[in-house]
Design a protein around this motif. Structure first.
Motif, mmCIF file in Angstrom:
data_model
loop_
_atom_site.group_PDB
_atom_site.id
_atom_site.type_symbol
_atom_site.label_atom_id
_atom_site.label_comp_id
_atom_site.label_asym_id
_atom_site.label_seq_id
_atom_site.Cartn_x
_atom_site.Cartn_y
_atom_site.Cartn_z
ATOM 1 N N PHE A 29 0.835 -1.202 0.000
ATOM 2 C CA PHE A 29 0.000 0.000 0.000
ATOM 3 C C PHE A 29 0.869 1.252 0.000
ATOM 4 C CE2 PHE A 29 -4.207 -1.687 2.000
ATOM 5 C CZ PHE A 29 -4.356 -2.539 0.926
ATOM 6 N N GLY A 30 1.888 1.259 0.854
ATOM 7 C CA GLY A 30 2.775 2.415 0.920
ATOM 8 C C GLY A 30 3.488 2.668 -0.396
ATOM 9 N N GLU A 31 3.932 1.595 -1.043
ATOM 10 C CA GLU A 31 4.634 1.727 -2.320
ATOM 11 C C GLU A 31 3.713 2.275 -3.408
ATOM 12 O OE1 GLU A 31 6.927 -1.107 -5.625
ATOM 13 O OE2 GLU A 31 6.461 -1.899 -3.626
ATOM 14 N N LEU A 32 2.489 1.757 -3.471
ATOM 15 C CA LEU A 32 1.558 2.202 -4.507
ATOM 16 C C LEU A 32 1.131 3.648 -4.284
ATOM 17 C CD1 LEU A 32 -0.701 -0.971 -4.959
ATOM 18 C CD2 LEU A 32 1.237 -0.234 -6.360
ATOM 19 N N LYS A 33 0.888 4.015 -3.030
ATOM 20 C CA LYS A 33 0.513 5.401 -2.739
ATOM 21 C C LYS A 33 1.657 6.351 -3.088
ATOM 22 C CE LYS A 33 -2.719 6.854 -0.879
ATOM 23 N NZ LYS A 33 -4.001 7.409 -1.386
ATOM 24 N N ALA A 34 2.872 5.957 -2.757
ATOM 25 C CA ALA A 34 4.031 6.805 -3.064
ATOM 26 C C ALA A 34 4.208 6.979 -4.565
ATOM 27 C CB ALA A 34 5.289 6.202 -2.447
ATOM 28 N N ALA A 35 3.800 5.974 -5.338
ATOM 29 C CA ALA A 35 3.911 6.047 -6.797
ATOM 30 C C ALA A 35 2.807 6.892 -7.421
ATOM 31 C CB ALA A 35 3.875 4.640 -7.385
ATOM 32 N N GLY A 36 1.775 7.228 -6.633
ATOM 33 C CA GLY A 36 0.712 8.087 -7.136
ATOM 34 C C GLY A 36 -0.606 7.408 -7.425
ATOM 35 N N TYR A 37 -0.726 6.115 -7.119
ATOM 36 C CA TYR A 37 -1.994 5.418 -7.329
ATOM 37 C C TYR A 37 -2.985 5.779 -6.231
ATOM 38 C CZ TYR A 37 0.429 2.415 -10.684
ATOM 39 O OH TYR A 37 1.147 1.943 -11.757
ATOM 40 N N ALA B 244 -16.388 -2.742 9.663
ATOM 41 C CA ALA B 244 -15.432 -3.795 10.024
ATOM 42 C C ALA B 244 -14.107 -3.600 9.294
ATOM 43 C CB ALA B 244 -16.020 -5.165 9.701
ATOM 44 N N ILE B 245 -14.179 -3.248 8.022
ATOM 45 C CA ILE B 245 -12.964 -3.044 7.227
ATOM 46 C C ILE B 245 -12.179 -1.849 7.751
ATOM 47 C CG2 ILE B 245 -12.122 -2.358 4.945
ATOM 48 C CD1 ILE B 245 -14.472 -4.036 3.791
ATOM 49 N N ARG B 246 -12.871 -0.748 8.008
ATOM 50 C CA ARG B 246 -12.180 0.458 8.479
ATOM 51 C C ARG B 246 -11.561 0.240 9.861
ATOM 52 N NH1 ARG B 246 -12.417 4.679 5.231
ATOM 53 N NH2 ARG B 246 -14.103 4.885 3.700
ATOM 54 N N THR B 247 -12.241 -0.515 10.718
ATOM 55 C CA THR B 247 -11.686 -0.822 12.043
ATOM 56 C C THR B 247 -10.407 -1.632 11.910
ATOM 57 O OG1 THR B 247 -13.862 -0.760 13.101
ATOM 58 C CG2 THR B 247 -12.135 -1.995 14.237
ATOM 59 N N PHE B 248 -10.421 -2.623 11.025
ATOM 60 C CA PHE B 248 -9.232 -3.450 10.795
ATOM 61 C C PHE B 248 -8.081 -2.605 10.254
ATOM 62 C CE2 PHE B 248 -6.482 -5.914 8.043
ATOM 63 C CZ PHE B 248 -6.222 -7.063 8.772
ATOM 64 N N LEU B 249 -8.359 -1.794 9.246
ATOM 65 C CA LEU B 249 -7.308 -0.971 8.643
ATOM 66 C C LEU B 249 -6.710 -0.011 9.667
ATOM 67 C CD1 LEU B 249 -9.020 -0.148 5.223
ATOM 68 C CD2 LEU B 249 -7.122 -1.739 5.598
ATOM 69 N N ALA B 250 -7.562 0.591 10.493
ATOM 70 C CA ALA B 250 -7.073 1.521 11.513
ATOM 71 C C ALA B 250 -6.204 0.806 12.541
ATOM 72 C CB ALA B 250 -8.253 2.206 12.202
ATOM 73 N N ALA B 251 -6.608 -0.409 12.911
ATOM 74 C CA ALA B 251 -5.854 -1.167 13.913
ATOM 75 C C ALA B 251 -4.457 -1.524 13.437
ATOM 76 C CB ALA B 251 -6.619 -2.437 14.282
ATOM 77 N N HIS B 252 -4.273 -1.561 12.116
ATOM 78 C CA HIS B 252 -2.985 -1.966 11.560
ATOM 79 C C HIS B 252 -2.278 -0.825 10.824
ATOM 80 C CE1 HIS B 252 -3.638 -6.129 12.707
ATOM 81 N NE2 HIS B 252 -4.872 -5.993 12.289
ATOM 82 N N GLY B 253 -2.720 0.400 11.079
ATOM 83 C CA GLY B 253 -2.046 1.563 10.522
ATOM 84 C C GLY B 253 -2.117 1.661 9.019
#
Length: 214
Positions: free
Chosen positions: A90-98, A110-119
């Motif tokens: 995710f970090g690599e793709l965001k840095a590339a501009g996607y 549920a998805i947003r809670t999971f994503l938040a828990a794992h930064g």
């Protein structure tokens, strides 16, 4: 804008243990066969219809059981972890501009809670969900319409044969991943555009597609 859309369960989140636990709860309640580790591994090579037959579960009961499964499944996702390499991807793709999004049959809270828990929550621009087991193609079209995109502006990443079928209906290119629910041979039979063995394969496939972020 170029969006890479990800399935959630089996693609971002390692949910196999949770899936097995909830299916066995339902098996005990409704009288179909329980899953053991060896039978779960075998079922991952079968289509959904074949899995139901093997477990003694009539197909006509599937829609109501999916609703019950989803309710139980979402009660406790605290033990689930992201697959190795997904946060870095995710970090690599965001840095590339996607731009990144999740399109799943799980629920948005549920998805947003999971994503938040794992930064990982700041990497995701949108979360789209469908209640239908086979309704992702409609959500893919809705996503395009809502953001004024074309199918050529999207790549979908998922782990099931039904994801491949949804993308084919929506005419969206698809990268299937081998670390999730469906085994590689089942995915290959569905003829995805690409088959990723590790998350690090995905940026290379985007380049091969000529799918530049801008």
């Amino acid at each position: 804008m170029k969006f890479v859309l990800f399935d959630f369960d089996g693609t971002i989140a390692n949910s196999l243990d949770r899936i097995e636990h909830v299916i066995n709860q339902l098996a005990d309640k409704h009288g179909f066969k329980r899953l053991e580790q060896d039978s779960l591994d075998e079922l991952r090579s079968l289509t959904i219809a074949e899995r139901c037959k093997r477990m003694g579960l009539p197909l006509y009961k599937l829609p109501s059981l999916v609703l019950e499964f989803n309710s139980l499944y979402r009660q406790d996702m605290s033990g689930m972890q992201p697959y190795a390499g997904m946060k870095e991807l995710f970090g690599e793709l965001k840095a590339a501009g996607y731009r990144l999004a999740v399109l799943s049959s799980n629920s948005e809270p549920a998805i947003r809670t999971f994503l938040a828990a794992h930064g990982m929550e700041t990497d995701i621009d949108h979360v789209y969900c469908t209640k239908s087991l086979f309704g992702k193609h409609k959500k893919l079209r809705q996503f395009q319409k809502d953001l004024s995109l074309t199918a050529a502006d999207l790549i979908y990443v998922g782990d099931e044969q039904r994801d491949i079928e949804a993308c084919r209906k929506a005419r969206v290119r698809m990268i299937a991943v081998t670390w999730g629910i469906d085994k590689p041979e089942l995915l290959e039979a569905g003829r995805p555009d690409k088959l990723a063995v590790t998350p690090s394969d995905i940026p290379r496939y985007l380049e091969e597609f000529g799918f530049a972020p801008a």
